[in-house]
Write a protein that holds these residues in place. Structure first.
Motif, PDB file in Angstrom:
ATOM      1  N   GLU A   1       0.868  -1.171   0.000  1.00  0.00           N
ATOM      2  CA  GLU A   1       0.000   0.000   0.000  1.00  0.00           C
ATOM      3  C   GLU A   1       0.905   1.220   0.000  1.00  0.00           C
ATOM      4  O   GLU A   1       1.678   1.423   0.931  1.00  0.00           O
ATOM      5  CB  GLU A   1      -0.904   0.036   1.225  1.00  0.00           C
ATOM      6  CG  GLU A   1      -1.777   1.273   1.244  1.00  0.00           C
ATOM      7  CD  GLU A   1      -2.639   1.390   2.488  1.00  0.00           C
ATOM      8  OE1 GLU A   1      -3.401   2.353   2.563  1.00  0.00           O
ATOM      9  OE2 GLU A   1      -2.536   0.530   3.381  1.00  0.00           O
ATOM     10  N   ALA A   2       0.819   1.989  -1.046  1.00  0.00           N
ATOM     11  CA  ALA A   2       1.599   3.223  -1.112  1.00  0.00           C
ATOM     12  C   ALA A   2       0.873   4.283  -0.298  1.00  0.00           C
ATOM     13  O   ALA A   2      -0.314   4.528  -0.503  1.00  0.00           O
ATOM     14  CB  ALA A   2       1.762   3.678  -2.551  1.00  0.00           C
ATOM     15  N   LEU A   3       1.567   4.877   0.631  1.00  0.00           N
ATOM     16  CA  LEU A   3       0.957   5.886   1.483  1.00  0.00           C
ATOM     17  C   LEU A   3       1.151   7.298   0.949  1.00  0.00           C
ATOM     18  O   LEU A   3       0.287   8.150   1.119  1.00  0.00           O
ATOM     19  CB  LEU A   3       1.520   5.779   2.899  1.00  0.00           C
ATOM     20  CG  LEU A   3       1.320   4.422   3.578  1.00  0.00           C
ATOM     21  CD1 LEU A   3       1.998   4.410   4.935  1.00  0.00           C
ATOM     22  CD2 LEU A   3      -0.162   4.108   3.707  1.00  0.00           C
ATOM     23  N   GLU A   4       2.273   7.522   0.337  1.00  0.00           N
ATOM     24  CA  GLU A   4       2.558   8.836  -0.227  1.00  0.00           C
ATOM     25  C   GLU A   4       3.688   8.728  -1.225  1.00  0.00           C
ATOM     26  O   GLU A   4       4.420   7.723  -1.195  1.00  0.00           O
ATOM     27  CB  GLU A   4       2.928   9.844   0.865  1.00  0.00           C
ATOM     28  CG  GLU A   4       4.081   9.432   1.730  1.00  0.00           C
ATOM     29  CD  GLU A   4       4.351  10.425   2.847  1.00  0.00           C
ATOM     30  OE1 GLU A   4       5.490  10.420   3.303  1.00  0.00           O
ATOM     31  OE2 GLU A   4       3.468  11.175   3.252  1.00  0.00           O
ATOM     32  N   PRO A   5       3.829   9.622  -2.106  1.00  0.00           N
ATOM     33  CA  PRO A   5       2.973  10.776  -2.400  1.00  0.00           C
ATOM     34  C   PRO A   5       1.681  10.344  -3.091  1.00  0.00           C
ATOM     35  O   PRO A   5       1.570   9.226  -3.606  1.00  0.00           O
ATOM     36  CB  PRO A   5       3.830  11.635  -3.326  1.00  0.00           C
ATOM     37  CG  PRO A   5       4.705  10.658  -4.029  1.00  0.00           C
ATOM     38  CD  PRO A   5       4.972   9.572  -3.011  1.00  0.00           C
ATOM     39  N   GLU A   6       0.730  11.228  -3.109  1.00  0.00           N
ATOM     40  CA  GLU A   6      -0.578  10.938  -3.690  1.00  0.00           C
ATOM     41  C   GLU A   6      -0.459  10.548  -5.163  1.00  0.00           C
ATOM     42  O   GLU A   6      -1.206   9.691  -5.646  1.00  0.00           O
ATOM     43  CB  GLU A   6      -1.507  12.150  -3.537  1.00  0.00           C
ATOM     44  CG  GLU A   6      -2.928  11.910  -4.006  1.00  0.00           C
ATOM     45  CD  GLU A   6      -3.659  10.843  -3.210  1.00  0.00           C
ATOM     46  OE1 GLU A   6      -4.530  10.187  -3.792  1.00  0.00           O
ATOM     47  OE2 GLU A   6      -3.368  10.660  -2.018  1.00  0.00           O
ATOM     48  N   SER A   7       0.481  11.139  -5.873  1.00  0.00           N
ATOM     49  CA  SER A   7       0.639  10.814  -7.301  1.00  0.00           C
ATOM     50  C   SER A   7       0.978   9.340  -7.499  1.00  0.00           C
ATOM     51  O   SER A   7       0.504   8.712  -8.453  1.00  0.00           O
ATOM     52  CB  SER A   7       1.714  11.701  -7.934  1.00  0.00           C
ATOM     53  OG  SER A   7       2.970  11.470  -7.326  1.00  0.00           O
ATOM     54  N   ILE A   8       1.777   8.770  -6.601  1.00  0.00           N
ATOM     55  CA  ILE A   8       2.117   7.339  -6.691  1.00  0.00           C
ATOM     56  C   ILE A   8       0.883   6.499  -6.401  1.00  0.00           C
ATOM     57  O   ILE A   8       0.610   5.511  -7.087  1.00  0.00           O
ATOM     58  CB  ILE A   8       3.254   6.973  -5.717  1.00  0.00           C
ATOM     59  CG1 ILE A   8       4.531   7.707  -6.083  1.00  0.00           C
ATOM     60  CG2 ILE A   8       3.464   5.472  -5.657  1.00  0.00           C
ATOM     61  CD1 ILE A   8       5.200   7.213  -7.335  1.00  0.00           C
ATOM     62  N   ARG A   9       0.105   6.892  -5.389  1.00  0.00           N
ATOM     63  CA  ARG A   9      -1.126   6.160  -5.062  1.00  0.00           C
ATOM     64  C   ARG A   9      -2.047   6.126  -6.277  1.00  0.00           C
ATOM     65  O   ARG A   9      -2.631   5.100  -6.614  1.00  0.00           O
ATOM     66  CB  ARG A   9      -1.842   6.792  -3.868  1.00  0.00           C
ATOM     67  CG  ARG A   9      -1.117   6.631  -2.559  1.00  0.00           C
ATOM     68  CD  ARG A   9      -1.856   7.331  -1.415  1.00  0.00           C
ATOM     69  NE  ARG A   9      -3.201   6.832  -1.217  1.00  0.00           N
ATOM     70  CZ  ARG A   9      -3.517   5.794  -0.437  1.00  0.00           C
ATOM     71  NH1 ARG A   9      -2.585   5.161   0.217  1.00  0.00           N
ATOM     72  NH2 ARG A   9      -4.765   5.419  -0.297  1.00  0.00           N
ATOM     73  N   GLU A  10      -2.206   7.262  -6.941  1.00  0.00           N
ATOM     74  CA  GLU A  10      -3.087   7.346  -8.103  1.00  0.00           C
ATOM     75  C   GLU A  10      -2.555   6.492  -9.259  1.00  0.00           C
ATOM     76  O   GLU A  10      -3.330   5.798  -9.918  1.00  0.00           O
ATOM     77  CB  GLU A  10      -3.238   8.801  -8.542  1.00  0.00           C
ATOM     78  CG  GLU A  10      -4.034   9.628  -7.552  1.00  0.00           C
ATOM     79  CD  GLU A  10      -4.030  11.110  -7.883  1.00  0.00           C
ATOM     80  OE1 GLU A  10      -3.426  11.516  -8.900  1.00  0.00           O
ATOM     81  OE2 GLU A  10      -4.631  11.865  -7.105  1.00  0.00           O
ATOM     82  N   THR A  11      -1.260   6.542  -9.499  1.00  0.00           N
ATOM     83  CA  THR A  11      -0.663   5.762 -10.582  1.00  0.00           C
ATOM     84  C   THR A  11      -0.845   4.267 -10.337  1.00  0.00           C
ATOM     85  O   THR A  11      -1.204   3.514 -11.250  1.00  0.00           O
ATOM     86  CB  THR A  11       0.827   6.099 -10.740  1.00  0.00           C
ATOM     87  OG1 THR A  11       0.962   7.489 -11.013  1.00  0.00           O
ATOM     88  CG2 THR A  11       1.456   5.287 -11.866  1.00  0.00           C
TER      89      THR A  11
END
Length: 57
Positions: free
Chosen positions: A31-41
């Protein structure tokens, strides 16, 4: 499915591409917590992969 909790893992990287290459190594355990851009990708990549699998059934 049981949910497992672990300590956060920081992956040092100089570019987003390096992080994206780590994702397949961890599959659903990540689970990627940050940055948001990584979460979205990651989310977009998972949707694309899921759609591709469904279309090949």
């Amino acid at each position: 499915m049981p949910r497992f909790f672990a300590s956060p893992l920081t992956i040092p990287a100089s570019h987003e591409t390096e992080i994206m290459m780590e994702i397949p190594k961890h599959d659903s355990h990540l689970e990627a917590l940050e940055p948001e851009s990584i979460r979205e990708t990651i989310s977009e990549e998972l949707v694309t992969a899921t759609d591709r699998q469904k279309n090949n059934l």
